[in-house]
Write a protein that holds these residues in place. Structure first.
Motif, short mmCIF file in Angstrom:
data_model
loop_
_atom_site.label_atom_id
_atom_site.label_comp_id
_atom_site.label_asym_id
_atom_site.label_seq_id
_atom_site.Cartn_x
_atom_site.Cartn_y
_atom_site.Cartn_z
N ARG A 32 41.31 53.18 38.31
CA ARG A 32 40.34 52.11 38.53
C ARG A 32 39.79 51.57 37.23
NH1 ARG A 32 38.71 53.31 44.32
NH2 ARG A 32 40.15 55.00 44.61
N ARG A 34 40.09 48.87 35.69
CA ARG A 34 39.56 47.51 35.67
C ARG A 34 38.19 47.44 36.29
NH1 ARG A 34 44.39 43.68 37.45
NH2 ARG A 34 42.72 42.16 37.42
N THR A 35 37.95 48.30 37.26
CA THR A 35 36.64 48.31 37.90
C THR A 35 35.58 48.87 36.95
OG1 THR A 35 37.78 48.69 39.97
CG2 THR A 35 35.42 49.01 39.97
N PHE A 38 34.79 46.48 34.12
CA PHE A 38 33.95 45.39 34.63
C PHE A 38 32.50 45.86 34.78
CE2 PHE A 38 31.89 43.60 38.42
CZ PHE A 38 31.78 42.27 38.04
N LEU A 121 34.19 56.53 45.63
CA LEU A 121 34.81 56.49 44.31
C LEU A 121 35.03 57.91 43.80
CD1 LEU A 121 32.56 53.68 42.84
CD2 LEU A 121 35.01 53.53 43.27
N ILE B 121 32.79 46.57 45.11
CA ILE B 121 33.14 47.80 44.40
C ILE B 121 32.47 48.99 45.06
CG2 ILE B 121 32.81 49.07 42.24
CD1 ILE B 121 33.15 46.33 40.81
N GLY B 124 34.13 50.40 47.83
CA GLY B 124 35.38 51.09 47.52
C GLY B 124 36.56 50.15 47.34
N LEU B 125 36.31 48.85 47.27
CA LEU B 125 37.41 47.92 47.05
C LEU B 125 37.71 47.81 45.56
CD1 LEU B 125 36.18 45.05 49.40
CD2 LEU B 125 37.85 46.80 49.93
N SER B 126 38.93 47.46 45.24
CA SER B 126 39.25 47.21 43.84
C SER B 126 39.02 45.73 43.57
CB SER B 126 40.69 47.59 43.55
OG SER B 126 41.54 46.65 44.16
N LEU B 127 38.89 45.39 42.30
CA LEU B 127 38.63 43.98 41.95
C LEU B 127 39.74 43.08 42.48
CD1 LEU B 127 37.20 44.23 38.34
CD2 LEU B 127 35.98 43.57 40.41
N ARG B 131 38.52 39.84 44.73
CA ARG B 131 38.59 38.48 44.18
C ARG B 131 39.19 37.46 45.14
NH1 ARG B 131 38.87 40.45 38.43
NH2 ARG B 131 36.72 40.16 37.77
#
Lengths: 277, 256
Positions: A32, A34-35, A38, A121, B121, B124-127, B131
């Motif tokens: 993760r 990229r998360t 960010f 997570l 997020i 639990g979702l990814s970007l 998007r």
């Protein structure tokens, strides 16, 4: 939709399973990236929201501190400002990174308690986010070094690039340290102040704003300090010299030991973190 | 296919309050051979779920019914894999979406667009997953240009709308919902209802913890009545709810 996702949790599991789950946690955290990049940049921006300069306030704060202390202590220690100021600048930058990671790792889980109990997570995600935030702050601070480098005669060679593996070792060690300090601090709330005061002591015991050469008869004192070796791995290359072999050995060895210890510790107590945080 | 299997689950939540959490007491109890341990009750804990077994399959819609502190939320967290049980084992097949606190993860100082990402997020979702859904979420929220403003400037209803729009955009096989989701003003409610219905229909499995009889009857087919972490009754939702109400009234009469 990935309907093949399977969650399996058993109350009493053996070491092989615990270690495998810890590895899966760290792998899932890494995935993760990229998360957390960010989120960590968002956190930093939020801290300086509505200020004109934003996160560059970090840089300015440190720039002023380093400039004032460099000028002042070069007089106190009778040192040449041309080599002393870059030394102090890098000292503050790098030690600030190390102590920042260690201090913040105390709250890495307890500070995210609500999030840990709400979302699925991986727990290592919070540690990655912490490290990333400090990397971004360090990158901002790096501009101070660039300014110093422009105005002071620092003779940089190819060895300057050795700072990169040095930095990587610091971040790795910080990641593993946080995997131990984080759960411990969540469980025992006396640990954060203890760590806070230890880091303060080490700030003075480590040659951050003084020169290790000043203690020729007490070299053992500096060499026994692990923070010194990590600091030197980044500072020496950026001052134009290669770090001592001893520093590579100590920092590399310590990071390896920390990695093994942290992995075992994290595997053992990972299931308790949601309850402790 | 989605399924949840709980096998003889027990959850003890440690109470790390005054006295037990500090390092000093642990060190002292280690040094004094555990005499303090006895006095302090070193391992203080609350049994939130007590020996529960449960099997849910694709298509099941289960309501968790019971008093505050009966173990409903804890059980949802066990199903989500957040609380590993003290005893027993959990097996969940399918992608899980825990929706516990509608507005969790949102940041008052960030604008609506950023908050869509932040809340996504936290869900639990990814970007990459959020998007593409941003535009649709923005439309559902009906907030228009307000999305460019920090959400601290929103009214309570507006932020609830945004939180609702994001939380209901998740697509999962196993949906775990805590408390009511039906927030928002009257004009919004009709749309909200359609959207929640769609969300629930698409999920293979739903577990809802709620105190709202209306919500429970609307959404669920089965009920599990929990008391002190133990299953008191399980069966068709109306029946379980009726028995639960009777017992609540009896308890009220007895204490009157």
């Amino acid at each position: 939709m990935s309907s093949s996702t399977i969650l399996e949790v058993h109350s009493h599991i053996g070491w092989p399973r615990m270690l495998a789950q810890a590895a899966a946690d760290i792998g899932g955290g890494l995935q993760r990236w990229r998360t957390w990049t960010f989120l960590s940049s968002h956190e930093l921006r939020r801290q300086y929201q509505r200020s004109v300069l934003g996160p560059f306030w970090l840089t300015i704060n440190m720039g002023i501190l380093v400039g004032a202390l460099g000028w002042f202590y070069s007089g106190v220690f009778g040192q040449d400002i041309e080599s002393f100021l870059p030394h102090v600048t890098l000292g503050f930058m790098v030690f600030g990174l190390i102590s920042g990671i260690i201090n913040d790792s105390c709250a890495v889980f307890s500070g995210s308690a609500a999030s840990i109990r709400q979302s699925q997570l991986p727990l290592s995600f919070y540690v990655f986010k912490l490290i990333c935030r400090h990397v971004i702050a360090f990158a901002h601070n790096f501009s101070i070094y660039v300014v110093v480098w422009l105005f002071f005669p620092i003779d940089l060679g190819w060895s300057a690039f050795l700072a990169i593996p040095g930095l990587a070792l610091i971040l790795l060690a910080g990641f593993f340290a946080a995997l131990i300090i984080g759960p411990l601090s969540a469980r025992f709330r006396d640990i954060p102040p203890i760590i806070g005061s230890l880091m303060q002591i080490f700030f003075f015991l480590t040659p951050v704003f003084w020169n290790a050469d000043a203690l020729s008869d007490r070299a053992y004192f500096v060499n026994a300090n692990p923070f010194y070796h990590y600091l030197e791995l980044v500072r020496a290359p950026l001052m134009g010299s290669a770090p001592a072999t001893l520093s590579w050995v100590v920092a590399g060895g310590l990071t390896a030991v920390l990695a093994v210890a942290a992995f075992i510790f994290f595997a053992r107590y990972r299931s308790q973190i949601a309850y402790w945080a | 296919m989605s399924s949840i299997t709980l096998d003889n689950i027990t959850v003890d939540i440690p109470i790390l309050g005054a006295g037990t959490r500090s390092l000093k007491n642990s060190l002292i109890s280690a040094a004094t051979g555990g005499t303090l341990k006895v006095r302090d009750g070193y391992k203080l804990s609350v049994r939130a779920v007590d020996g529960l077994s449960l099997e849910l399959n694709h298509g099941d819609r289960l309501a968790l019914i019971g008093h505050n502190g009966a173990g409903k939320s804890t059980l949802l967290r066990v199903m989500a894999g957040i609380y590993p049980p003290t005893e027993g084992s959990v097996r969940v097949e399918g992608r899980i979406a825990p929706i516990f606190d509608l507005g969790f993860g949102m940041d008052p100082d960030s604008n609506g667009w950023d908050n869509i990402l932040l809340r996504g997020i936290a869900l639990g979702l990814s970007l990459d997953e959020i998007r593409p859904a941003v535009q649709e979420i923005a439309e559902v929220s009906e907030l228009g240009e307000f999305l460019d403003m920090p959400i601290r400037t929103y009214s309570a209803g507006m932020s609830a709308r945004l939180a609702f729009a994001i939380s209901t955009s998740v697509r999962a096989d196993v949906l775990l919902i805590d408390e009511g989701i039906g927030a928002g003003d009257a004009a919004f409610l009709n749309k909200a209802k359609q959207r929640t219905n769609k969300l629930i229909e698409e999920a293979g499995l739903l577990v809802l913890a709620s105190h709202s009889d209306q919500l429970i009857v609307d959404w669920c087919t089965q009920g599990l009545w929990l008391e002190h972490g133990k299953p008191r009754m399980i069966g068709p939702v109306e029946e379980v709810l009726w028995h639960y109400r009777v017992s609540v009234e009896e308890a009220a009469k007895a204490s009157a």
